[in-house]
Design an enzyme around this catalytic site. Sequence first.
Site, PDB file in Angstrom:
ATOM      1  N   HIS A   1     -92.250  -0.816 -89.263  1.00 16.14           N
ATOM      2  CA  HIS A   1     -93.567  -1.263 -88.750  1.00 16.14           C
ATOM      3  C   HIS A   1     -93.455  -2.727 -88.333  1.00 16.14           C
ATOM      4  CE1 HIS A   1     -98.157  -1.183 -88.883  1.00 16.14           C
ATOM      5  NE2 HIS A   1     -97.828  -2.401 -88.475  1.00 16.14           N
TER       6      HIS A   1
ATOM      7  N   HIS B   1     -94.464  -5.904 -85.207  1.00 14.61           N
ATOM      8  CA  HIS B   1     -95.118  -6.403 -83.984  1.00 14.61           C
ATOM      9  C   HIS B   1     -94.176  -7.374 -83.283  1.00 14.61           C
ATOM     10  CE1 HIS B   1     -99.065  -4.740 -85.082  1.00 14.61           C
ATOM     11  NE2 HIS B   1     -98.637  -4.949 -86.328  1.00 14.61           N
TER      12      HIS B   1
ATOM     13  N   ASP C   1     -94.637  -5.259 -90.946  1.00 14.57           N
ATOM     14  CA  ASP C   1     -95.876  -5.673 -90.283  1.00 14.57           C
ATOM     15  C   ASP C   1     -95.815  -7.155 -89.905  1.00 14.57           C
ATOM     16  OD1 ASP C   1     -98.319  -5.264 -89.103  1.00 14.57           O
ATOM     17  OD2 ASP C   1     -99.485  -5.466 -90.939  1.00 14.57           O
TER      18      ASP C   1
ATOM     19  N   HIS D   1    -103.495   2.948 -89.358  1.00 13.27           N
ATOM     20  CA  HIS D   1    -104.070   1.737 -89.939  1.00 13.27           C
ATOM     21  C   HIS D   1    -105.247   2.246 -90.764  1.00 13.27           C
ATOM     22  CE1 HIS D   1    -105.036  -2.661 -89.964  1.00 13.27           C
ATOM     23  NE2 HIS D   1    -106.098  -2.119 -90.527  1.00 13.27           N
TER      24      HIS D   1
ATOM     25  N   HIS E   1     -98.688  -0.116 -94.033  1.00 20.85           N
ATOM     26  CA  HIS E   1     -98.971  -1.329 -94.805  1.00 20.85           C
ATOM     27  C   HIS E   1    -100.011  -1.110 -95.909  1.00 20.85           C
ATOM     28  CE1 HIS E   1    -102.159  -1.362 -91.873  1.00 20.85           C
ATOM     29  NE2 HIS E   1    -101.414  -1.838 -90.901  1.00 20.85           N
TER      30      HIS E   1
ATOM     31  N   LYS F   1     -99.800   5.636 -82.880  1.00 24.51           N
ATOM     32  CA  LYS F   1    -100.493   4.754 -83.809  1.00 24.51           C
ATOM     33  C   LYS F   1    -102.008   4.888 -83.684  1.00 24.51           C
ATOM     34  CE  LYS F   1    -101.152   1.460 -86.774  1.00 24.51           C
ATOM     35  NZ  LYS F   1    -100.682   0.108 -86.904  1.00 24.51           N
TER      36      LYS F   1
HETATM   37  O1  DOR Z   1    -102.289  -8.563 -90.044  1.00 25.52           O
HETATM   38  C1  DOR Z   1    -102.166  -7.820 -89.088  1.00 25.52           C
HETATM   39  N1  DOR Z   1    -101.727  -8.282 -87.891  1.00 25.52           N
HETATM   40  N2  DOR Z   1    -102.489  -6.537 -89.221  1.00 25.52           N
HETATM   41  C2  DOR Z   1    -102.515  -5.698 -88.185  1.00 25.52           C
HETATM   42  O2  DOR Z   1    -102.851  -4.558 -88.362  1.00 25.52           O
HETATM   43  C3  DOR Z   1    -102.200  -6.188 -86.822  1.00 25.52           C
HETATM   44  C4  DOR Z   1    -101.372  -7.378 -86.856  1.00 25.52           C
HETATM   45  C5  DOR Z   1    -101.295  -8.088 -85.513  1.00 25.52           C
HETATM   46  O3  DOR Z   1    -101.022  -7.423 -84.498  1.00 25.52           O
HETATM   47  O4  DOR Z   1    -101.474  -9.298 -85.462  1.00 25.52           O
HETATM   48 ZN    ZN Z   2     -99.258  -3.824 -87.957  1.00 27.18          ZN
END
Ligand code: DOR
Ligand code: ZN
Length: 350
Positions: free
Chosen positions: A15, A17, A249, A138, A176, A101
């Site tokens: 997971h 970003h 995450d 989520h 998460h 997702k």
């Molecule tokens: O803390 C987070 N940041 N949780 C999420 O679900 C998205 C992520 C983000 O893309 O910044």
């Molecule tokens: Zn995330």
Amino acid sequence: MTPTRLEITRPDDWHLHLRDGDALASVVAHTAQRFARAIVMPNLKPPVTTVAQAEDYRRRILASLPAGSRFQPLMTLYLTENTPVEEIIRAKASDSVFAVKYYPAGATTNSDSGVRELSRVYAVLEAMEKHELPLLLHGEVTDSDIDIFDREGVFIERHLLPLRERFPVLRMVLEHITTRNAVEFVSSAPAHVAATITAHHLLLNRNALFEGGIRPHNYCAPILKRETHRAALLQAATSGDPHFFLGTDSAPHPRAAKETACGCAGLYTAPAAIEFYAEAFEQAGRLDRLEAFASFHGPEFYRLPRNEARIVLERSPWIMPDEYPLDGATCKPMRAGESVAWSIVETTAV
Ligand code: DOR
Ligand code: ZN
């Protein structure tokens, strides 16, 4: 005695970003140094909703990698109320998309195009169940009358239990997870229901949001919970139960977007991700179980081979830089300016 050297199969991040454009180029190397593969989140602006968009994004990620890197991005689609069933069929037929997702609309960063009413995506979920494409959740309700610390537990009761009844063999990952409620739900579920756990939810409880003042860099979604929940997560991660695996995450934001009146959610943990997990497992006295959590349970769930390459970690502290570049600005990583206990001393590529 606690080991001071640890050699494990190269881990994967289930997971992550990575953002896009110049931000992507600034962050991807941190993940590629540590992990062989990562499930890449689709919450870009605009979101990645089609296989064609996911494949374009995948090419941009590959083009941003340091020379010689063999890191493999595993792509996901962003589920909207307009996702057609045909897109699921295309995703299944592709060799680049591994999951879909689900964001409840309004739950977190770039979630406006998410789902408002679950029943509107039942046809898509049915296709995913049939084609065995995992749904990544989520798991939080967004109702303003539900206390922010209860939103995961309420999601499980109101949405997840009914979802499991309606789609009994749908492959799902509750992403998460942050509560004992989620640990209980997942550990008692069949093997096609799993959960990822972040390093920050293993290492921090909600006190970290208010240590001597408000700490925007520790704000994430789902929000940090009380110590009893952190302890339940640590127990689950280190239990050897294959329902649980690593998903950082890691979610970089420019400092200005966090140090402001209405700051963004997300911790940037990629620069020391596996090192942070090693700290958590060491704290539990279960370093011997890090490899299964970080390198075996994820591929087992996703039906992918284990990595053959290995990495070696040593208990040798270093100071995390105060900030890293991010798209012309900077981003403050978790543990900025402070000590990280473990270092990567060797990686073997296969
Ligand atoms: O803390 C987070 N940041 N949780 C999420 O679900 C998205 C992520 C983000 O893309 O910044
Ligand atoms: Zn995330």
